[in-house]
Design a protein around this motif. Sequence first.
Motif, PDB file in Angstrom:
ATOM      1  N   TYR A  64       0.828  -1.137  -0.051  1.00 28.82           N
ATOM      2  CA  TYR A  64       0.041   0.498   0.251  1.00 28.82           C
ATOM      3  C   TYR A  64       1.495   1.539  -0.085  1.00 28.82           C
ATOM      4  O   TYR A  64       0.632   2.070  -0.731  1.00 28.82           O
ATOM      5  N   LYS A  65       2.130   1.351   0.909  1.00 30.11           N
ATOM      6  CA  LYS A  65       2.841   2.489   0.805  1.00 30.11           C
ATOM      7  C   LYS A  65       3.559   2.806  -0.586  1.00 30.11           C
ATOM      8  O   LYS A  65       4.102   3.511  -0.776  1.00 30.11           O
ATOM      9  N   ARG A  68       1.340   4.512  -2.691  1.00 34.11           N
ATOM     10  CA  ARG A  68       0.963   5.383  -2.667  1.00 34.11           C
ATOM     11  C   ARG A  68       2.491   6.632  -3.025  1.00 34.11           C
ATOM     12  O   ARG A  68       2.536   7.297  -3.741  1.00 34.11           O
ATOM     13  N   ASN A  69       3.071   5.583  -2.935  1.00 33.38           N
ATOM     14  CA  ASN A  69       4.747   6.672  -3.605  1.00 33.38           C
ATOM     15  C   ASN A  69       4.601   6.899  -5.004  1.00 33.38           C
ATOM     16  O   ASN A  69       4.598   7.560  -5.768  1.00 33.38           O
ATOM     17  N   TYR A  71       2.023   6.657  -6.941  1.00 38.93           N
ATOM     18  CA  TYR A  71       0.929   7.069  -7.865  1.00 38.93           C
ATOM     19  C   TYR A  71       1.687   8.944  -7.393  1.00 38.93           C
ATOM     20  O   TYR A  71       1.597   9.808  -8.348  1.00 38.93           O
ATOM     21  N   LEU A  72       2.386   9.256  -6.534  1.00 36.76           N
ATOM     22  CA  LEU A  72       3.003  10.681  -5.515  1.00 36.76           C
ATOM     23  C   LEU A  72       4.031  10.964  -6.780  1.00 36.76           C
ATOM     24  O   LEU A  72       4.337  12.252  -7.785  1.00 36.76           O
ATOM     25  N   THR A 138      -4.759   4.330   2.822  1.00 36.85           N
ATOM     26  CA  THR A 138      -3.145   4.284   3.175  1.00 36.85           C
ATOM     27  C   THR A 138      -2.273   4.670   1.704  1.00 36.85           C
ATOM     28  O   THR A 138      -2.234   5.566   2.298  1.00 36.85           O
ATOM     29  N   VAL A 139      -3.170   4.504   0.509  1.00 30.51           N
ATOM     30  CA  VAL A 139      -3.094   5.349  -0.753  1.00 30.51           C
ATOM     31  C   VAL A 139      -3.878   6.280  -0.522  1.00 30.51           C
ATOM     32  O   VAL A 139      -2.789   7.589  -1.305  1.00 30.51           O
ATOM     33  N   GLY A 140      -5.066   7.288  -0.379  1.00 24.56           N
ATOM     34  CA  GLY A 140      -5.198   7.958  -0.134  1.00 24.56           C
ATOM     35  C   GLY A 140      -5.868   8.306  -1.589  1.00 24.56           C
ATOM     36  O   GLY A 140      -6.305   9.613  -1.704  1.00 24.56           O
ATOM     37  N   GLU A 411      -9.490  11.974  -4.915  1.00 30.13           N
ATOM     38  CA  GLU A 411      -8.748  12.139  -3.423  1.00 30.13           C
ATOM     39  C   GLU A 411      -9.196  11.671  -2.239  1.00 30.13           C
ATOM     40  O   GLU A 411     -10.491  12.360  -2.063  1.00 30.13           O
TER      41      GLU A 411
END
Length: 412
Positions: A64-65, A68-69, A71-72, A138-140, A411
């Motif tokens: 999940y983290k 997120r990375n 995606y950013l 977590t991913v937002g 988001e």
Amino acid sequence: MAKILPFKAVRPTRDKVSLVASRSYQTYTQAEREARLDYNPFSFLHIVNPGYKYAREITGTDRYKLVRNRYLEFKEDSIFVHDAKPAYYIYKIVDRDHQVFNGIVAAASAEDYEKDVIKKHEDTIEYREHIFKDYLKTVGFNAEPVLLTYPDNNTILDIIKTIQTERAEFEFTTTYRDTHYLWKLEDESFIDTLKTEFENIPIIYIADGHHRSASSFLLYKNEKENNPEHTGEEPYNHFMSFLIPESELRIHEFNRLVKNLNGLSKEEFLIQLDTLFRIENRGIMPYKPSKKHHFSMYLDGEFYSLYLRKSLYNFETALDALDSQILYNTILKPILGIEDLRNDIRINYINGKKDIINVKDCIDNKEFAVGFGMVPVDITEMKKIADAGLKMPPKSTFIEPKLRSGVTIYEF
């Protein structure tokens, strides 16, 4: 009274949307996934499968983290941009069979889900709800809309058609030969009209995405309970949805495949079926049923028609009259011994959009012993079951349209 709101989407740039957009991760074969990951650096699959760059499978919170990375990184590289103003997103799909789907991507209310303004017809698995809720937290973001359907509405249709006279913000064709179009609707008068029209609709139905909506509701509850300054306006109060009119929904059946006859010989199995069904051997010619409570069966190289005996047409609820429930109550559970349709490894499903020959091939190849087909559920049945607070057996419907992931992102 449904609260369907505009939102500020994160979207790919016009030049990259066709490269970003992907089907759901699970629908790709391993070879397809690897080809896209190897040769398309913009595919949304890089976000949802972040361990690929490390040549290893990563699961749980670590995955999940990393999602997120990734995606950013897509945002930092300006592959994704964040719209400045809330908008409704008019979305059109023309599939390879020339069927057309017109709808609106918008934010649906988690409170409406709780109050049954948004109604469900399919059961969910609790642990999957919680897993996806943790993933969302977590991913937002949410990149795959829940498919909702509403009664046909001429005012909403007129606005959609008006916006579609303009040049589409996105227009791309997939390798499946479906063409997708997206328009951004920011006009305040149209926005106010759409809000009002949806507020005047007493009930909206989930067509597809029961686990996604359930997980979004759990996230809403969790965030609300842990936010002492909760106002009801926070992004977590809503989840991204694609709303289409009931007349444009396409519902297909799922065929059932079973690995063995539960210790019965072919003859013993047919004799047990004869108590409940009128059976006719159709030979080697493919057979598909055309009426409710009629089923097809493929067994030992031959097709059969199974007509539920009319003496058994004593249905107390809308669920009792559902063909997938009838098949479970009369054959799958009592004769073939399949209690748990979700988790029993002896049963599998093929969506009815695929040819009946797919069922035949699976059995001829000795992967399964018997296959069953039925006619699709219709929208009236689906609504009756939802209105009664009942839940269909799993894999009762294969519903279209199917949107691509990553075209609009919500988001939290």
